[in-house]
Scaffold this motif. Structure first.
Motif, PDB file in Angstrom:
ATOM      1  N   TYR A   6       0.855  -1.189   0.000  1.00  0.00           N
ATOM      2  CA  TYR A   6       0.000   0.000   0.000  1.00  0.00           C
ATOM      3  C   TYR A   6       0.885   1.232   0.000  1.00  0.00           C
ATOM      4  O   TYR A   6       1.816   1.350   0.807  1.00  0.00           O
ATOM      5  CB  TYR A   6      -0.939   0.034   1.211  1.00  0.00           C
ATOM      6  N   LEU A  54     -10.544   8.105   5.882  1.00  0.00           N
ATOM      7  CA  LEU A  54     -10.375   6.679   5.601  1.00  0.00           C
ATOM      8  C   LEU A  54     -11.079   6.243   4.328  1.00  0.00           C
ATOM      9  O   LEU A  54     -11.040   5.074   3.967  1.00  0.00           O
ATOM     10  CB  LEU A  54     -10.882   5.849   6.782  1.00  0.00           C
ATOM     11  N   LEU A  59      -7.353   2.134  -0.450  1.00  0.00           N
ATOM     12  CA  LEU A  59      -7.487   1.621   0.913  1.00  0.00           C
ATOM     13  C   LEU A  59      -8.749   0.784   1.061  1.00  0.00           C
ATOM     14  O   LEU A  59      -8.739  -0.255   1.729  1.00  0.00           O
ATOM     15  CB  LEU A  59      -7.490   2.767   1.924  1.00  0.00           C
ATOM     16  N   GLU A  60      -9.837   1.199   0.426  1.00  0.00           N
ATOM     17  CA  GLU A  60     -11.080   0.425   0.505  1.00  0.00           C
ATOM     18  C   GLU A  60     -10.916  -0.944  -0.156  1.00  0.00           C
ATOM     19  O   GLU A  60     -11.362  -1.957   0.384  1.00  0.00           O
ATOM     20  CB  GLU A  60     -12.234   1.210  -0.117  1.00  0.00           C
ATOM     21  N   LEU A  62      -8.099  -2.555  -0.465  1.00  0.00           N
ATOM     22  CA  LEU A  62      -7.207  -3.289   0.439  1.00  0.00           C
ATOM     23  C   LEU A  62      -7.985  -3.876   1.612  1.00  0.00           C
ATOM     24  O   LEU A  62      -7.843  -5.055   1.940  1.00  0.00           O
ATOM     25  CB  LEU A  62      -6.106  -2.369   0.956  1.00  0.00           C
ATOM     26  N   ARG A  63      -8.833  -3.073   2.234  1.00  0.00           N
ATOM     27  CA  ARG A  63      -9.635  -3.568   3.368  1.00  0.00           C
ATOM     28  C   ARG A  63     -10.560  -4.689   2.933  1.00  0.00           C
ATOM     29  O   ARG A  63     -10.743  -5.664   3.673  1.00  0.00           O
ATOM     30  CB  ARG A  63     -10.437  -2.422   3.995  1.00  0.00           C
ATOM     31  N   ASP A  64     -11.141  -4.577   1.747  1.00  0.00           N
ATOM     32  CA  ASP A  64     -12.026  -5.641   1.249  1.00  0.00           C
ATOM     33  C   ASP A  64     -11.265  -6.962   1.097  1.00  0.00           C
ATOM     34  O   ASP A  64     -11.746  -8.012   1.515  1.00  0.00           O
ATOM     35  CB  ASP A  64     -12.641  -5.254  -0.104  1.00  0.00           C
ATOM     36  N   ALA A  66      -8.493  -7.833   2.611  1.00  0.00           N
ATOM     37  CA  ALA A  66      -8.088  -8.294   3.941  1.00  0.00           C
ATOM     38  C   ALA A  66      -9.270  -8.937   4.667  1.00  0.00           C
ATOM     39  O   ALA A  66      -9.123  -9.973   5.325  1.00  0.00           O
ATOM     40  CB  ALA A  66      -7.535  -7.133   4.756  1.00  0.00           C
ATOM     41  N   ALA A  67     -10.451  -8.344   4.535  1.00  0.00           N
ATOM     42  CA  ALA A  67     -11.644  -8.889   5.193  1.00  0.00           C
ATOM     43  C   ALA A  67     -11.977 -10.282   4.664  1.00  0.00           C
ATOM     44  O   ALA A  67     -12.478 -11.130   5.412  1.00  0.00           O
ATOM     45  CB  ALA A  67     -12.833  -7.947   5.001  1.00  0.00           C
ATOM     46  N   LEU A  82      -1.353   4.538   6.017  1.00  0.00           N
ATOM     47  CA  LEU A  82      -2.726   4.060   6.211  1.00  0.00           C
ATOM     48  C   LEU A  82      -3.628   5.155   6.738  1.00  0.00           C
ATOM     49  O   LEU A  82      -4.731   5.357   6.245  1.00  0.00           O
ATOM     50  CB  LEU A  82      -2.745   2.880   7.197  1.00  0.00           C
ATOM     51  N   HIS A  88      -6.844   5.036  13.977  1.00  0.00           N
ATOM     52  CA  HIS A  88      -7.295   4.575  12.659  1.00  0.00           C
ATOM     53  C   HIS A  88      -6.321   3.573  12.054  1.00  0.00           C
ATOM     54  O   HIS A  88      -6.722   2.695  11.299  1.00  0.00           O
ATOM     55  CB  HIS A  88      -7.487   5.743  11.709  1.00  0.00           C
ATOM     56  N   GLN A  89      -5.043   3.713  12.375  1.00  0.00           N
ATOM     57  CA  GLN A  89      -4.048   2.760  11.876  1.00  0.00           C
ATOM     58  C   GLN A  89      -4.305   1.367  12.419  1.00  0.00           C
ATOM     59  O   GLN A  89      -4.164   0.388  11.718  1.00  0.00           O
ATOM     60  CB  GLN A  89      -2.631   3.202  12.271  1.00  0.00           C
TER      61      GLN A  89
END
Length: 90
Positions: A6, A54, A59-60, A62-64, A66-67, A82, A88-89
């Motif tokens: 990232y 955020l 980043l969105e 990446l979070r998807d 990771a989830a 991040l 938030h980190q």
């Protein structure tokens, strides 16, 4: 190992100076030193987005991923890529 990268720069000036590419070059070099392969779909970047918020496309995504547990490790040049705030980190 499924490794993600990232990178983010917050200003258009940094984006035009290709700050994200420099970050990604460093991260790819580190991954290669470790013997890790990074596939293109696991490279996430946000050009010209502030770390204060955020809601950023890279980043969105990446979070998807990771989830969905599609990643084992995340590399970035600094935690503030991040988010600016420590809470938030985490």
């Amino acid at each position: 190992m499924r490794v993600a990268l990232y990178a983010r720069v917050s200003t258009q000036r940094q984006a035009q100076a290709d700050g994200v590419a420099q970050q990604l070059d460093r991260l790819l070099a580190h991954a290669a030193e470790q013997g890790w392969t990074v596939v293109a779909e696991n490279i996430f970047r946000d050009d010209g987005y502030s770390g204060a918020g955020l809601k950023r496309p890279g980043l969105e995504r990446l979070r998807d991923r990771a989830a969905l547990r599609h990643l084992d490790r995340l590399l970035m040049t600094a935690p503030d890529r991040l988010a600016r705030q420590y809470v938030h980190q985490v």
